[in-house]
Design an enzyme around this catalytic site. Structure first.
Site, PDB file in Angstrom:
ATOM      1  N   SER A   1      39.483  30.259  22.840  1.00 43.00           N
ATOM      2  CA  SER A   1      40.772  29.186  22.826  1.00 43.00           C
ATOM      3  C   SER A   1      40.087  27.847  22.710  1.00 43.00           C
ATOM      4  O   SER A   1      39.673  27.468  21.740  1.00 43.00           O
ATOM      5  CB  SER A   1      41.363  29.382  24.428  1.00 43.00           C
ATOM      6  OG  SER A   1      42.706  29.024  24.109  1.00 43.00           O
TER       7      SER A   1
ATOM      8  N   ASP B   1      49.112  37.185  19.531  1.00 41.35           N
ATOM      9  CA  ASP B   1      48.635  36.207  20.459  1.00 41.35           C
ATOM     10  C   ASP B   1      49.547  35.060  20.568  1.00 41.35           C
ATOM     11  O   ASP B   1      49.917  34.618  19.479  1.00 41.35           O
ATOM     12  CB  ASP B   1      47.404  35.596  19.781  1.00 41.35           C
ATOM     13  CG  ASP B   1      46.842  34.573  20.872  1.00 41.35           C
ATOM     14  OD1 ASP B   1      47.185  33.885  21.340  1.00 41.35           O
ATOM     15  OD2 ASP B   1      45.481  34.336  20.867  1.00 41.35           O
TER      16      ASP B   1
ATOM     17  N   HIS C   1      46.312  36.936  24.155  1.00 49.05           N
ATOM     18  CA  HIS C   1      45.190  35.807  23.627  1.00 49.05           C
ATOM     19  C   HIS C   1      43.771  36.033  24.316  1.00 49.05           C
ATOM     20  O   HIS C   1      42.959  36.051  23.596  1.00 49.05           O
ATOM     21  CB  HIS C   1      45.800  34.697  24.445  1.00 49.05           C
ATOM     22  CG  HIS C   1      45.109  33.463  24.326  1.00 49.05           C
ATOM     23  ND1 HIS C   1      44.686  32.847  22.903  1.00 49.05           N
ATOM     24  CD2 HIS C   1      44.627  32.435  25.011  1.00 49.05           C
ATOM     25  CE1 HIS C   1      43.986  31.734  22.992  1.00 49.05           C
ATOM     26  NE2 HIS C   1      43.793  31.375  24.205  1.00 49.05           N
TER      27      HIS C   1
HETATM   28  O1  ZYH Z   1      42.119  26.933  26.062  1.00 50.14           O
HETATM   29  C1  ZYH Z   1      43.073  27.224  26.255  1.00 50.14           C
HETATM   30  C2  ZYH Z   1      44.431  26.441  25.848  1.00 50.14           C
HETATM   31  C3  ZYH Z   1      45.354  26.172  26.995  1.00 50.14           C
HETATM   32  C4  ZYH Z   1      46.174  25.367  26.841  1.00 50.14           C
HETATM   33  C5  ZYH Z   1      46.740  25.276  25.472  1.00 50.14           C
HETATM   34  N1  ZYH Z   1      48.032  24.535  24.872  1.00 50.14           N
HETATM   35  C6  ZYH Z   1      47.938  25.066  23.830  1.00 50.14           C
HETATM   36  O2  ZYH Z   1      46.842  25.211  23.299  1.00 50.14           O
HETATM   37  C7  ZYH Z   1      46.006  25.679  24.286  1.00 50.14           C
HETATM   38  C8  ZYH Z   1      44.775  26.442  24.703  1.00 50.14           C
HETATM   39  C9  ZYH Z   1      48.961  24.034  22.799  1.00 50.14           C
HETATM   40  C10 ZYH Z   1      50.362  24.484  23.095  1.00 50.14           C
HETATM   41  C11 ZYH Z   1      51.386  23.546  22.720  1.00 50.14           C
HETATM   42  C12 ZYH Z   1      51.261  21.984  23.185  1.00 50.14           C
HETATM   43  C13 ZYH Z   1      49.758  21.541  22.448  1.00 50.14           C
HETATM   44  C14 ZYH Z   1      48.843  22.580  23.254  1.00 50.14           C
HETATM   45  N2  ZYH Z   1      43.281  28.389  26.803  1.00 50.14           N
HETATM   46  C15 ZYH Z   1      42.249  29.175  27.692  1.00 50.14           C
HETATM   47  C16 ZYH Z   1      43.354  30.261  27.809  1.00 50.14           C
HETATM   48  C17 ZYH Z   1      44.216  29.104  27.355  1.00 50.14           C
HETATM   49  N3  ZYH Z   1      43.262  30.733  29.131  1.00 50.14           N
HETATM   50  C18 ZYH Z   1      44.524  31.262  29.668  1.00 50.14           C
HETATM   51  C19 ZYH Z   1      44.489  32.059  30.812  1.00 50.14           C
HETATM   52  N4  ZYH Z   1      43.596  33.052  30.785  1.00 50.14           N
HETATM   53  C20 ZYH Z   1      42.295  32.706  30.439  1.00 50.14           C
HETATM   54  C21 ZYH Z   1      42.244  31.833  29.286  1.00 50.14           C
HETATM   55  C22 ZYH Z   1      43.795  34.241  31.368  1.00 50.14           C
HETATM   56  N5  ZYH Z   1      45.171  34.555  31.810  1.00 50.14           N
HETATM   57  C23 ZYH Z   1      45.307  35.871  32.295  1.00 50.14           C
HETATM   58  C24 ZYH Z   1      44.324  36.876  32.130  1.00 50.14           C
HETATM   59  C25 ZYH Z   1      43.011  36.599  31.718  1.00 50.14           C
HETATM   60  N6  ZYH Z   1      42.927  35.215  31.433  1.00 50.14           N
END
Ligand code: ZYH
Length: 298
Positions: A122, A239, A269
């Protein structure tokens, strides 16, 4: 004896002298993790976690890679997990890249001559891409798990981008709302575990942080045609946070001879925390790809 009060504590109240850490160029303490193989390491592997999470979520992946004779290392980014810094606040995205290069340089100096791999997820994928672009000849391979490569063109219309910039100017700490974790994995057990982990950030994404992500995506889009290093892209076609179009674009535009995009049908994702079959296939894919790129053993 340390003077009273001189002990530097993690956000959770643990003295950093009891935690593995590095001190970044701004004097801030970053919590580190190391997974050391039992045999002589054949390569170094740096794990780059995403926004709001911490590197402990990569233990399964790291352990498996350590079993393949890789010395795996990671840190919690500034403002994340057990590292210092205001939670999910960054003045410049490049700080994540600078700190990553510092940790990589440190490990390379301790283990000279070993090939270096990077695995990022991510936002951590975006950090990985920009880090490797600064030293394109230094890395043996890069694995990107659902990387943030591009802003969703439907949500990032010129008008919305203009409004975002204006709002960022006026109220940079305004919250854009929290990500709903149930759309991150199809496995509700994984979602519950993520929500219950106090080291993850469960608040709203600040607009200033969103702008930093947007700027990073713009930089990446410009850098894609110049990429020639080996990479493996893994992306779920369902995703909802980082669209698969970003990975498809990277796969198309990069000049690399050694490039692969593997699509996971129906997956969300967090591919490394997905339904058990998906996750085990993802872990296997990553270890096979990396082991194939290790130098021959003598
Ligand atoms: O790096 C990110 C991430 C987080 C927020 C974001 N927002 C945007 O891109 C992103 C990337 C955009 C959205 C619109 C406005 C501008 C920015 N991550 C890592 C991810 C999200 N996480 C999510 C939760 N996780 C781990 C990984 C999870 N959740 C449930 C089960 C296991 N892991």
């Amino acid at each position: 004896m340390p003077e009273a009060g001189s002990e530097r504590l993690s956000p959770q109240g643990v003295p950093y002298k009891d935690l593995p850490h590095i001190i970044n160029a701004d004097g801030q303490y970053l919590f580190c993790r190391y997974w050391t193989p039992e045999s002589q390491p054949r390569g170094l592997l740096f794990i780059v976690h995403g926004a709001g999470e911490h590197c402990g979520g990569y233990s399964d992946l790291a352990q498996m890679l350590a079993e393949h004779s890789l010395l795996v290392f990671a840190h919690d980014h500034l403002g994340h997990g057990q590292s210092e810094g205001d939670r999910m606040v960054i003045s410049d995205f490049h700080i994540f890249i600078r700190d990553s290069l510092q940790h990589i340089d440190l490990m390379r100096s301790r283990h000279p001559g070993l090939p270096v791999f990077v695995v990022g997820h991510s936002m951590g994928g975006a950090i990985s891409i920009l880090t490797v672009c600064e030293r394109p000849n230094d890395f043996a391979g890069v694995v990107l798990i659902a990387p943030m490569v591009q802003m969703n063109p439907e949500s990032a219309t010129p008008f919305k981008v203009f409004m975002a910039k204006l709002l960022n100017h006026l109220v940079p700490s305004m919250s854009l709302g929290a990500i709903d974790s149930k759309w991150i994995s199809r496995d509700q057990k994984e979602v519950q575990a993520y929500d219950a982990d106090v080291l993850n950030y469960h608040g709203g994404l600040r607009i200033s942080f969103g702008m930093q992500l947007m700027n990073a995506a713009t930089k990446i889009e410009k850098a894609l045609p110049g990429i020639s290093w080996p990479f493996l892209l893994l992306h779920g076609d369902n995703d909802k946070l980082c669209d698969i179009k970003g990975s498809q674009m990277m796969h198309e535009k990069a000049q690399s001879q050694d490039k692969k995009l593997k699509v996971y049908s129906g997956a969300y994702h967090a591919l490394h925390h997905e339904l058990p079959d998906t996750t085990s296939s993802v872990l296997k894919e990553i270890s096979t790809w990396i082991v194939q790129r290790l130098p021959e053993e003598d």
